[in-house]
Design a protein around this motif. Structure first.
Motif, PDB file in Angstrom:
ATOM      1  N   ASP A  83      13.770 -87.948 -21.818  1.00  0.00           N
ATOM      2  CA  ASP A  83      13.582 -88.873 -22.934  1.00  0.00           C
ATOM      3  C   ASP A  83      12.543 -88.365 -23.925  1.00  0.00           C
ATOM      4  OD1 ASP A  83      15.415 -90.708 -21.887  1.00  0.00           O
ATOM      5  OD2 ASP A  83      13.879 -91.673 -20.654  1.00  0.00           O
ATOM      6  N   HIS A  84      11.957 -87.200 -23.647  1.00  0.00           N
ATOM      7  CA  HIS A  84      10.906 -86.672 -24.512  1.00  0.00           C
ATOM      8  C   HIS A  84      11.486 -86.009 -25.761  1.00  0.00           C
ATOM      9  CE1 HIS A  84       8.129 -87.630 -21.385  1.00  0.00           C
ATOM     10  NE2 HIS A  84       8.578 -86.715 -20.547  1.00  0.00           N
ATOM     11  N   GLU A  85      10.663 -85.929 -26.783  1.00  0.00           N
ATOM     12  CA  GLU A  85      11.037 -85.253 -28.023  1.00  0.00           C
ATOM     13  C   GLU A  85      10.087 -84.083 -28.260  1.00  0.00           C
ATOM     14  OE1 GLU A  85      11.147 -85.997 -32.874  1.00  0.00           O
ATOM     15  OE2 GLU A  85      10.567 -87.627 -31.512  1.00  0.00           O
ATOM     16  N   VAL A  86      10.630 -82.878 -28.305  1.00  0.00           N
ATOM     17  CA  VAL A  86       9.819 -81.706 -28.638  1.00  0.00           C
ATOM     18  C   VAL A  86       9.634 -81.679 -30.149  1.00  0.00           C
ATOM     19  CG1 VAL A  86       9.631 -79.200 -28.527  1.00  0.00           C
ATOM     20  CG2 VAL A  86      10.730 -80.455 -26.649  1.00  0.00           C
ATOM     21  N   VAL A  87       8.371 -81.594 -30.586  1.00  0.00           N
ATOM     22  CA  VAL A  87       8.089 -81.638 -32.027  1.00  0.00           C
ATOM     23  C   VAL A  87       7.565 -80.316 -32.567  1.00  0.00           C
ATOM     24  CG1 VAL A  87       7.685 -84.124 -32.018  1.00  0.00           C
ATOM     25  CG2 VAL A  87       5.761 -82.558 -31.644  1.00  0.00           C
ATOM     26  N   ALA A  88       7.052 -79.442 -31.683  1.00  0.00           N
ATOM     27  CA  ALA A  88       6.466 -78.191 -32.162  1.00  0.00           C
ATOM     28  C   ALA A  88       6.214 -77.252 -30.994  1.00  0.00           C
ATOM     29  CB  ALA A  88       5.154 -78.462 -32.900  1.00  0.00           C
ATOM     30  N   PHE A  89       5.947 -76.000 -31.348  1.00  0.00           N
ATOM     31  CA  PHE A  89       5.509 -74.984 -30.397  1.00  0.00           C
ATOM     32  C   PHE A  89       4.140 -74.481 -30.832  1.00  0.00           C
ATOM     33  CE2 PHE A  89      10.096 -74.991 -30.275  1.00  0.00           C
ATOM     34  CZ  PHE A  89      10.403 -74.839 -28.934  1.00  0.00           C
ATOM     35  N   THR A  90       3.413 -73.900 -29.888  1.00  0.00           N
ATOM     36  CA  THR A  90       2.114 -73.326 -30.223  1.00  0.00           C
ATOM     37  C   THR A  90       1.889 -72.058 -29.416  1.00  0.00           C
ATOM     38  OG1 THR A  90      -0.266 -73.781 -30.412  1.00  0.00           O
ATOM     39  CG2 THR A  90       0.869 -74.730 -28.511  1.00  0.00           C
TER      40      THR A  90
ATOM     41  N   GLU B 296       5.900 -65.776 -36.278  1.00  0.00           N
ATOM     42  CA  GLU B 296       6.784 -66.618 -37.079  1.00  0.00           C
ATOM     43  C   GLU B 296       6.223 -68.038 -37.094  1.00  0.00           C
ATOM     44  OE1 GLU B 296       9.328 -65.404 -38.670  1.00  0.00           O
ATOM     45  OE2 GLU B 296       9.505 -63.430 -37.716  1.00  0.00           O
ATOM     46  N   THR B 297       6.511 -68.773 -38.144  1.00  0.00           N
ATOM     47  CA  THR B 297       6.000 -70.142 -38.261  1.00  0.00           C
ATOM     48  C   THR B 297       7.036 -71.182 -37.843  1.00  0.00           C
ATOM     49  OG1 THR B 297       6.660 -70.225 -40.590  1.00  0.00           O
ATOM     50  CG2 THR B 297       4.399 -69.512 -40.090  1.00  0.00           C
ATOM     51  N   GLU B 298       8.194 -70.708 -37.340  1.00  0.00           N
ATOM     52  CA  GLU B 298       9.242 -71.631 -36.910  1.00  0.00           C
ATOM     53  C   GLU B 298       9.981 -71.047 -35.716  1.00  0.00           C
ATOM     54  OE1 GLU B 298      13.319 -72.899 -38.949  1.00  0.00           O
ATOM     55  OE2 GLU B 298      11.595 -73.840 -39.953  1.00  0.00           O
ATOM     56  N   PHE B 299      10.331 -71.908 -34.763  1.00  0.00           N
ATOM     57  CA  PHE B 299      11.111 -71.507 -33.586  1.00  0.00           C
ATOM     58  C   PHE B 299      11.987 -72.685 -33.190  1.00  0.00           C
ATOM     59  CE2 PHE B 299      11.391 -70.912 -28.843  1.00  0.00           C
ATOM     60  CZ  PHE B 299      12.166 -69.763 -28.872  1.00  0.00           C
ATOM     61  N   LYS B 300      13.270 -72.429 -32.984  1.00  0.00           N
ATOM     62  CA  LYS B 300      14.230 -73.486 -32.648  1.00  0.00           C
ATOM     63  C   LYS B 300      14.225 -74.598 -33.704  1.00  0.00           C
ATOM     64  CE  LYS B 300      16.223 -73.032 -29.390  1.00  0.00           C
ATOM     65  NZ  LYS B 300      17.407 -72.150 -29.106  1.00  0.00           N
ATOM     66  N   GLY B 301      13.959 -74.210 -34.949  1.00  0.00           N
ATOM     67  CA  GLY B 301      13.944 -75.181 -36.035  1.00  0.00           C
ATOM     68  C   GLY B 301      12.716 -76.066 -36.084  1.00  0.00           C
ATOM     69  N   LEU B 302      11.682 -75.712 -35.311  1.00  0.00           N
ATOM     70  CA  LEU B 302      10.461 -76.516 -35.245  1.00  0.00           C
ATOM     71  C   LEU B 302       9.250 -75.662 -35.614  1.00  0.00           C
ATOM     72  CD1 LEU B 302      11.175 -78.374 -31.877  1.00  0.00           C
ATOM     73  CD2 LEU B 302      11.332 -79.345 -34.182  1.00  0.00           C
ATOM     74  N   PRO B 303       8.163 -76.294 -36.052  1.00  0.00           N
ATOM     75  CA  PRO B 303       6.971 -75.530 -36.428  1.00  0.00           C
ATOM     76  C   PRO B 303       6.335 -74.817 -35.235  1.00  0.00           C
ATOM     77  CG  PRO B 303       6.856 -77.803 -37.224  1.00  0.00           C
ATOM     78  CD  PRO B 303       8.006 -77.739 -36.278  1.00  0.00           C
ATOM     79  N   VAL B 304       5.734 -73.664 -35.523  1.00  0.00           N
ATOM     80  CA  VAL B 304       4.887 -72.957 -34.559  1.00  0.00           C
ATOM     81  C   VAL B 304       3.492 -72.890 -35.165  1.00  0.00           C
ATOM     82  CG1 VAL B 304       4.522 -70.867 -33.205  1.00  0.00           C
ATOM     83  CG2 VAL B 304       6.853 -71.563 -33.819  1.00  0.00           C
ATOM     84  N   VAL B 305       2.501 -73.393 -34.427  1.00  0.00           N
ATOM     85  CA  VAL B 305       1.135 -73.455 -34.955  1.00  0.00           C
ATOM     86  C   VAL B 305       0.191 -72.717 -34.008  1.00  0.00           C
ATOM     87  CG1 VAL B 305       1.599 -75.660 -36.089  1.00  0.00           C
ATOM     88  CG2 VAL B 305       0.591 -75.640 -33.796  1.00  0.00           C
ATOM     89  N   PRO B 306      -0.954 -72.254 -34.521  1.00  0.00           N
ATOM     90  CA  PRO B 306      -1.905 -71.538 -33.657  1.00  0.00           C
ATOM     91  C   PRO B 306      -2.529 -72.468 -32.622  1.00  0.00           C
ATOM     92  CG  PRO B 306      -2.816 -71.842 -35.853  1.00  0.00           C
ATOM     93  CD  PRO B 306      -1.389 -72.275 -35.929  1.00  0.00           C
ATOM     94  N   PHE B 307      -2.556 -71.999 -31.391  1.00  0.00           N
ATOM     95  CA  PHE B 307      -3.113 -72.808 -30.304  1.00  0.00           C
ATOM     96  C   PHE B 307      -4.583 -73.125 -30.544  1.00  0.00           C
ATOM     97  CE2 PHE B 307      -4.884 -72.892 -25.825  1.00  0.00           C
ATOM     98  CZ  PHE B 307      -4.441 -74.178 -25.546  1.00  0.00           C
ATOM     99  N   GLU B 308      -5.294 -72.208 -31.159  1.00  0.00           N
ATOM    100  CA  GLU B 308      -6.718 -72.429 -31.410  1.00  0.00           C
ATOM    101  C   GLU B 308      -6.969 -73.667 -32.276  1.00  0.00           C
ATOM    102  OE1 GLU B 308      -6.113 -68.069 -30.561  1.00  0.00           O
ATOM    103  OE2 GLU B 308      -5.064 -69.652 -31.661  1.00  0.00           O
ATOM    104  N   GLU B 309      -5.950 -74.076 -33.063  1.00  0.00           N
ATOM    105  CA  GLU B 309      -6.112 -75.210 -33.977  1.00  0.00           C
ATOM    106  C   GLU B 309      -5.062 -76.294 -33.736  1.00  0.00           C
ATOM    107  OE1 GLU B 309      -5.899 -73.646 -37.939  1.00  0.00           O
ATOM    108  OE2 GLU B 309      -7.151 -71.913 -37.448  1.00  0.00           O
ATOM    109  N   VAL B 310      -4.366 -76.241 -32.623  1.00  0.00           N
ATOM    110  CA  VAL B 310      -3.218 -77.130 -32.430  1.00  0.00           C
ATOM    111  C   VAL B 310      -3.594 -78.600 -32.557  1.00  0.00           C
ATOM    112  CG1 VAL B 310      -3.475 -77.106 -29.896  1.00  0.00           C
ATOM    113  CG2 VAL B 310      -1.253 -77.650 -30.923  1.00  0.00           C
ATOM    114  N   GLU B 311      -4.797 -78.956 -32.120  1.00  0.00           N
ATOM    115  CA  GLU B 311      -5.195 -80.367 -32.146  1.00  0.00           C
ATOM    116  C   GLU B 311      -5.382 -80.894 -33.563  1.00  0.00           C
ATOM    117  OE1 GLU B 311      -9.076 -78.038 -31.489  1.00  0.00           O
ATOM    118  OE2 GLU B 311      -6.923 -77.835 -31.069  1.00  0.00           O
ATOM    119  N   THR B 312      -5.571 -79.995 -34.542  1.00  0.00           N
ATOM    120  CA  THR B 312      -5.696 -80.448 -35.927  1.00  0.00           C
ATOM    121  C   THR B 312      -4.330 -80.746 -36.542  1.00  0.00           C
ATOM    122  OG1 THR B 312      -5.631 -78.224 -36.895  1.00  0.00           O
ATOM    123  CG2 THR B 312      -7.776 -79.061 -36.193  1.00  0.00           C
TER     124      THR B 312
END
Length: 217
Positions: free
Chosen positions: A25-32, A40-56
């Motif tokens: 039932d979960h929704e994947v919203v991003a990768f890090t 790349e800034t996108e994977f599987k059609g979703l954003p990829v963000v730096p882990f060092e700043e993921v919480e922002t």
């Protein structure tokens, strides 16, 4: 249901995305990923963000985390990401396949349990564990944190598996056995007695090799 950020963009992360999308039932919203691996800034059609700043980008108060990584460095790589994400304030999901057989077992967070696993009654599984497909986990056992089972492993009843252990394909463990911390059980090995910490065991019956597991995997 939770909105989930997945760590990684390689095979295991792609599989996690597939399983969560089609069997939860979960929704994947991003990768890090760590900044140095952010190509790349996108994977599987979703954003990829730096882990060092993921919480922002994805506040821990609104999103949950999943780090379904391999067992490299005797599960220490996965432990490191797990602890760092926890320090950022994230809560974790676990994925348990709808095609796995369980009996109300106690299972920790950030576990990745795939199809055709049988986990018999009265066995407990800790945090940050991976059980790939098709394992038999016997009754009245304890599997502690940061453990990795590949596939078709038979863990008999009343076994204790200490943290950081790794089991190769088709390994077999006798009942009432303790697998010591950091044990690497090679593929097709048969464990008939307690192991020693950070040992590598090969053969049937298995014998301990002279090199420690953290120098092998």
């Amino acid at each position: 249901m939770a909105k989930v950020v997945i760590f990684g963009v390689l095979d295991t992360a792609e599989l996690a995305h597939f399983y969560l999308t089609h069997d939860s039932d979960h929704e994947v919203v991003a990768f890090t990923v760590n900044q140095e691996y952010l190509k790349e800034t996108e994977f599987k059609g979703l954003p990829v963000v730096p882990f060092e700043e993921v919480e922002t980008f994805y506040a821990p108060s609104e999103f949950k985390f999943f780090a379904p990584m391999t067992g490299r460095k005797m599960n220490k790589n996965r432990e490191k990401v797990y602890l760092e994400a926890k320090a950022k304030g994230y809560e974790f999901i676990s994925y348990i396949s709808s095609k796995a057989t369980l009996f109300g077992n106690e299972i920790g967070e950030n576990c990745f349990i795939l199809e055709d696993n049988t986990i018999q009654p009265f066995t407990k599984i800790g945090n940050n564990c991976v059980l790939w497909s098709g394992n038999h986990i016997g009754h009245h056992g304890i599997i502690k944190d940061h453990v990795f089972f590949t596939s078709h492993v038979v863990l008999s009843g009343h076994c204790v598996v200490e943290s950081y252990s790794f089991f190769g394909v088709n390994a077999t463990i006798r009942d009432y056995t303790t697998i010591a911390e950091g044990t690497l059980v090679a593929m097709s090995a048969s464990i008939t007695k307690n192991t020693e910490a950070w040992g590598v065991y090969m053969g049937s019956p298995a014998e301990k090799r002279p090199i420690p597991s953290y120098k092998v995997y």
